[in-house]
Design an enzyme around this catalytic site. Sequence first.
Site, short mmCIF file in Angstrom:
data_model
loop_
_atom_site.label_atom_id
_atom_site.label_comp_id
_atom_site.label_asym_id
_atom_site.label_seq_id
_atom_site.Cartn_x
_atom_site.Cartn_y
_atom_site.Cartn_z
N GLY A 96 -13.67 -2.73 -0.53
CA GLY A 96 -14.95 -2.10 -0.18
C GLY A 96 -15.31 -0.97 -1.11
N GLY A 106 -11.74 -8.56 -2.13
CA GLY A 106 -10.67 -9.24 -1.40
C GLY A 106 -10.43 -10.69 -1.79
CE LYS A 129 -24.27 -14.04 5.29
NZ LYS A 129 -24.17 -13.02 6.35
NE ARG A 156 -4.43 -1.38 1.42
CZ ARG A 156 -5.15 -2.08 2.30
NH1 ARG A 156 -4.87 -2.04 3.58
NH2 ARG A 156 -6.17 -2.80 1.89
#
Length: 398
Positions: free
Chosen positions: A379, A356, A200, A36
Amino acid sequence: MGFQSVRDLDVRGHRVFLRADLNVPLKEGRITDATRVRETLPTLKHLLENGASVVLASHLGRPEGKGFEAAYSAAPVAAWLKEQGLDCRLASYVNGAAVEAEAAALKPGQILLLENLRFEKGETKNQEDFAASLAKLADTYVNDAFGAAHRAHASVSGMVGHFQKDRLAAGFLMEKELKALAKVTENPDKPLVVIFGGAKVSDKIELIQNFLGKAEAILIGGAMSYTFLRAQGFLIGKSLCEADKLGLALDLLDQAQAKGTRLMLPLDHVVAGAFKEDADCAITQDQNIPEDQMALDIGPETVAAYAAEIRAAKTLLWNGPMGVFEMAPFASGTLSMAEELADAADKGAFVLVGGGDSVAAVNKAGVASRMSHVSTGGGASLEYLSGLELPGVAALSR
Ligand code: AMP
C-alpha cells in the site's frame, strides 16, 4: 531525502521509540513467517549496539480497538526476539503509567516491546492524547515501518510532533525502500518503462497518471486492459470491463499521446469460455476477443512486444499481474514478465517490483532475489508511486 537517517543519529544513553512493521502472520501463538521482524533487525541491532534502549512498537492484525485481545497480543514477537538472543521483554500494555515505569527502567541494550498498538483506538484515529502518551515513553523517535508509512496513525504521524526535530530519524528499511522508489520517480536512468496490471483501471488511475510524461512506455496487462480496449472499440467478449470507466480510459490514452508516453495494450490474449482452471484455452488472432470468451492472460505476441520494451529499458517498475496468474493456464504472461525483468536486472537495469500480487508472482517464478528491489510495503509503495505524500515520511521531514 529530507529526513535524518538512524546512521547519523547519536543514540548513546537515549531511549528510542522504534516504530517497526512487525505485523507478522500468526498461527496458534507462533509466527509462521518472520520476514517482517527479521527485516527490522538491522535498525534494532544498530540502536542497541550503539548504547540505546528501545521501546519497540507495531500494530498486529486488526483487533477491535477496545483493549487487550489475546489473539492479537505481541507476545509471539517478543518470544521470537528473545530466541534471537535479544534482551526483550513484553510490556504490560500499550501505554499508561505502568508502561511508562517499565520504559523508564530500561537499561542500554534492552528492548521493551509494547503490546499491539491497535488495542487502543487512538492509534488508527490518530488521537492526540494517545499520541502524547506514546511520546512520553522515549526521547528519540525512529520510524522503520515503511509498510505503515501511508497511514496517518498516532504511532506514525501524531506522536512524531512531540519530539525535537534532531531526535527524529528513519530506520534502515525505511531508508532503503524510499531510496529504491526515488530511483524510479526522481531522474531515473532512461528509458523508463513501467508495467501495470491487475484487476481495475479505477485502482490504478493515479499510478498511471503519475507516469505519463515520465515513462517512455507504460505496458498494460491484466483485466484492466479490456476497459482500455473496449473504450477504443475492440470486441472484448465476456472479459472483465469497468463500463463506467470507458471515458476515463480514453482520456488516459489521449493524455499519454499528448505527453509523449507510449501506453501499450495487449496485442493478443489467452482466452477461455469460463473463469476456470480446466476451461479450454485458445489464443486470439488479434486484439479482439470472441463473444463467448473471456481474456484471462496476455498472449505470446504481447509477451514478445513487452519483452522488447523491457530489454531496451534502463529503469523498470512492475505493479500488478498480467493475467489470472493464480491459475496455471493463465500464469504464463505474468511469469514471462517476471523472467524478463530478472534478466533485465541481471544485465544492469534497475528493476523495482512493488505491490502484493507482483511480489507473489516474482516469488512464484523464483526470481525475487534477482530484482534490484522488491518492495515490502504494498500500500505504501503504491501511494508513493502514485505521487501521494506518505504521512509517515512527511512527519519525519517536517
Ligand atoms: P489487483 O489486486 O488489482 O492487483 O488485481 C490482481 C488480481 O487481478 C489477481 O487476483 C488476478 O487474478 C486478477 N486478474 C488479472 N488479470 C485478470 C483477467 N484477465 N481476468 C480476471 N482477473 C484478472
